[in-house]
Design a protein around this motif. Structure first.
Motif, PDB file in Angstrom:
ATOM      1  N   ARG A   4      -6.228  -4.778  -8.017  1.00  0.00           N
ATOM      2  CA  ARG A   4      -7.342  -4.256  -7.225  1.00  0.00           C
ATOM      3  C   ARG A   4      -7.389  -2.747  -7.358  1.00  0.00           C
ATOM      4  O   ARG A   4      -6.360  -2.085  -7.273  1.00  0.00           O
ATOM      5  N   PHE A  16     -13.508  -2.131  -2.849  1.00  0.00           N
ATOM      6  CA  PHE A  16     -12.489  -2.608  -3.786  1.00  0.00           C
ATOM      7  C   PHE A  16     -13.123  -3.393  -4.937  1.00  0.00           C
ATOM      8  O   PHE A  16     -14.111  -4.111  -4.741  1.00  0.00           O
ATOM      9  N   LYS A  31     -13.276   3.143   8.022  1.00  0.00           N
ATOM     10  CA  LYS A  31     -14.019   2.772   6.806  1.00  0.00           C
ATOM     11  C   LYS A  31     -15.428   3.338   6.839  1.00  0.00           C
ATOM     12  O   LYS A  31     -15.989   3.716   5.827  1.00  0.00           O
ATOM     13  N   ALA A  36      -5.040   2.934  -5.657  1.00  0.00           N
ATOM     14  CA  ALA A  36      -4.301   1.826  -5.046  1.00  0.00           C
ATOM     15  C   ALA A  36      -4.705   1.654  -3.578  1.00  0.00           C
ATOM     16  O   ALA A  36      -5.646   0.904  -3.280  1.00  0.00           O
ATOM     17  N   GLN A  37      -4.028   2.354  -2.684  1.00  0.00           N
ATOM     18  CA  GLN A  37      -4.309   2.212  -1.253  1.00  0.00           C
ATOM     19  C   GLN A  37      -5.781   2.558  -0.976  1.00  0.00           C
ATOM     20  O   GLN A  37      -6.318   3.500  -1.568  1.00  0.00           O
ATOM     21  N   GLY A  38      -6.391   1.812  -0.053  1.00  0.00           N
ATOM     22  CA  GLY A  38      -7.817   2.019   0.211  1.00  0.00           C
ATOM     23  C   GLY A  38      -8.077   3.174   1.154  1.00  0.00           C
ATOM     24  O   GLY A  38      -7.943   3.033   2.361  1.00  0.00           O
ATOM     25  N   TYR A  80      -5.431 -10.264   3.606  1.00  0.00           N
ATOM     26  CA  TYR A  80      -4.999  -8.896   3.930  1.00  0.00           C
ATOM     27  C   TYR A  80      -3.594  -8.942   4.539  1.00  0.00           C
ATOM     28  O   TYR A  80      -3.262  -9.870   5.280  1.00  0.00           O
ATOM     29  N   PHE A  90       0.836  -1.205   0.000  1.00  0.00           N
ATOM     30  CA  PHE A  90       0.000   0.000   0.000  1.00  0.00           C
ATOM     31  C   PHE A  90       0.874   1.260   0.000  1.00  0.00           C
ATOM     32  O   PHE A  90       0.590   2.240  -0.675  1.00  0.00           O
ATOM     33  N   ASN A 105     -11.336  -8.120   1.809  1.00  0.00           N
ATOM     34  CA  ASN A 105     -10.322  -7.344   1.098  1.00  0.00           C
ATOM     35  C   ASN A 105      -9.230  -8.338   0.687  1.00  0.00           C
ATOM     36  O   ASN A 105      -8.696  -9.009   1.558  1.00  0.00           O
ATOM     37  N   TYR A 128     -15.265  -3.797   6.946  1.00  0.00           N
ATOM     38  CA  TYR A 128     -16.180  -3.276   5.904  1.00  0.00           C
ATOM     39  C   TYR A 128     -17.619  -3.701   6.175  1.00  0.00           C
ATOM     40  O   TYR A 128     -18.417  -3.847   5.249  1.00  0.00           O
TER      41      TYR A 128
HETATM   42  N1  GLN Z   1      -6.571  -1.334   4.153  1.00  0.00           N
HETATM   43  C1  GLN Z   1      -6.094  -0.453   3.143  1.00  0.00           C
HETATM   44  C2  GLN Z   1      -6.054  -1.196   1.813  1.00  0.00           C
HETATM   45  O1  GLN Z   1      -6.316  -2.363   1.744  1.00  0.00           O
HETATM   46  C3  GLN Z   1      -4.728   0.076   3.399  1.00  0.00           C
HETATM   47  C4  GLN Z   1      -4.254   0.167   4.771  1.00  0.00           C
HETATM   48  C5  GLN Z   1      -2.786   0.426   4.794  1.00  0.00           C
HETATM   49  O2  GLN Z   1      -2.289   1.207   4.026  1.00  0.00           O
HETATM   50  N2  GLN Z   1      -2.112  -0.286   5.639  1.00  0.00           N
HETATM   51  O3  GLN Z   1      -5.733  -0.582   0.840  1.00  0.00           O
END
Ligand code: GLN
Ligand code: PMP
Length: 383
Positions: A360, A315, A231, A31-33, A120, A15, A169, A200
């Protein structure tokens, strides 16, 4: 001086790598969530209000009582289980800390912990740093469903826990009622614990509802249920989450929690405690993100990328096998640098680190940004 690393196979999280690359190459960061829009003004005002009122010193170690009450009420209303707010709920510095703390409080050297792949990125390091052994069970690569026979094959007398993540995720899949029944059946009469990552929980689509493990009589007594305010309230940078677990598990969790972080941000806890009372805020989140998923999917439907099914989270997986033969790390780099859209490759979510021609994207972005990114991705040609 030579320092022996505890995580020899781990470098910087994907990330961080991809967000850095997006910034460097001025690419749209899918990219990063995290959301590219702000949280609600009312929430900001509440935080400010409590800061001005002087709530700026250490919070109670397990969390502000009113917030724990609000969390307990929400869980009971949505999933039908009562958690005692004094002894069964802990407010944490994000779900990341809750996961680490839950795993650290129960996993000893040599213990096996079952995780589902793709997984994850924090689960395996959390297990390894406690001397535990991750045991991998693949989700069905077609639809990311669970194969419980495989799980049963992997259970041994060393199995300490199973980590579950739904909504999932990076795949966006949800567990089903049958999955819960299988998990109940598989672990009934054992001491196998469950760490249920439900960050989520409020982001589910097309009429589907979150099936929290809190809702299972059999599993709840052995489960750490973990969620994240980041979130739900578009506040990922505030790093606040919680863990709900029966008293005997919470006792161990809190023992660890006090030495990992002791307590977390005071004014924000007071603010969430009030803000959470407006249940429509979280009950409407699924529709809010379903709209964003649909904006992106519609905008991209004529591209060469194959859109995988997405039932929840923010995502979306894209299969690029008809566009390129590049491994996913290389393809993600190409998308970021040449096409101008940063994505996350899937290989870091697997033990074998192999490419499956999947990336993703995060659709927690303004509709304009989603359309702009889709327009760029439409330029990809068949290989
Ligand atoms: N959970 C977020 C993702 O999947 C990122 C979290 C993080 O950057 N550690 O993108
Ligand atoms: N679990 C999953 C599945 C996640 O996607 C994330 C991402 N942020 C976390 C845990 C961590 O949540 P937090 O930011 O609250 O630490």
């Amino acid at each position: 001086m030579k320092i022996k690393t505890k995580l020899p196979e781990w470098g910087t999280s994907i990330f961080t790598i991809m967000t850095r690359m997006a910034v460097e190459h001025n690419a749209i960061n899918l990219a990063q969530g995290f959301p590219d829009f702000n949280c609600d003004d009312e929430l900001l005002e509440l935080v400010h209000h409590f800061q001005k009122k002087g709530f700026n010193q250490y919070a109670p170690m397990q969390g502000v009582l009113n917030l724990r009450k609000s969390i307990s009420e929400k869980i009971e209303k949505l999933y039908g289980r009562h958690y005692d707010f004094e002894n069964e709920i802990t407010v944490t510095a994000g779900a990341t800390q809750a996961l680490y703390t839950a795993i650290t409080s129960v996993v000893e050297a040599g213990d096996e912990v079952i995780i589902f792949e793709p997984a994850y990125d924090s689960y395996v390091p959390d297990i390894l740093s406690n001397g535990g052994i991750p045991v991998y069970v693949p989700l069905n690569p077609k639809d990311y469903s669970y194969n419980w026979d495989l799980v049963r094959n992997k259970i041994s007398d060393k199995t300490k826990a199973i980590i579950l993540n739904s909504p999932h995720n990076p795949t966006g899949s949800l567990i089903t009622k049958d999955d819960i029944k299988e998990l109940e059946k598989t672990t009934k009469g054992t001491d196998i614990l469950v760490v249920s990552d439900e960050v989520y929980e409020h982001i589910t689509f097309d009429g589907r509802k979150q099936l929290s493990l809190a809702g299972s009589e059999e599993l709840a007594k052995r489960t750490f249920v973990i969620s994240s305010f980041g979130k739900t309230y578009h506040t990922t940078g505030w790093k606040m989450g919680y863990c709900a677990a029966p008293e005997n598990l919470t006792k161990e969790f809190v023992k660890m929690h006090q030495f990992v972080v002791f307590s977390v941000n005071t004014p924000i806890q007071y603010a969430y405690a009030d803000f959470m009372k407006q249940e429509d805020r979280y009950l409407s989140l699924g529709n809010f993100y379903q709209h964003k998923r649909d904006v992106f999917v519609n905008a991209i439907k004529n591209s060469r990328l194959k859109i995988k099914n997405c039932e929840g989270t923010y995502f979306q997986l894209l299969d690029y096998s008809s566009v390129s033969d590049k491994p996913d790390m290389e393809f993600s780099e190409y998308l970021t640098k040449e096409i101008g859209v940063a994505v996350i490759p899937l290989s870091p979510f697997y033990e074998d680190r192999e490419s499956r021609s999947l990336v993703r994207i995060c659709f927690a972005k303004s509709d304009e940004v989603l359309k702009e990114a889709a327009a760029k991705l439409l330029k990809l040609e068949t290989k």
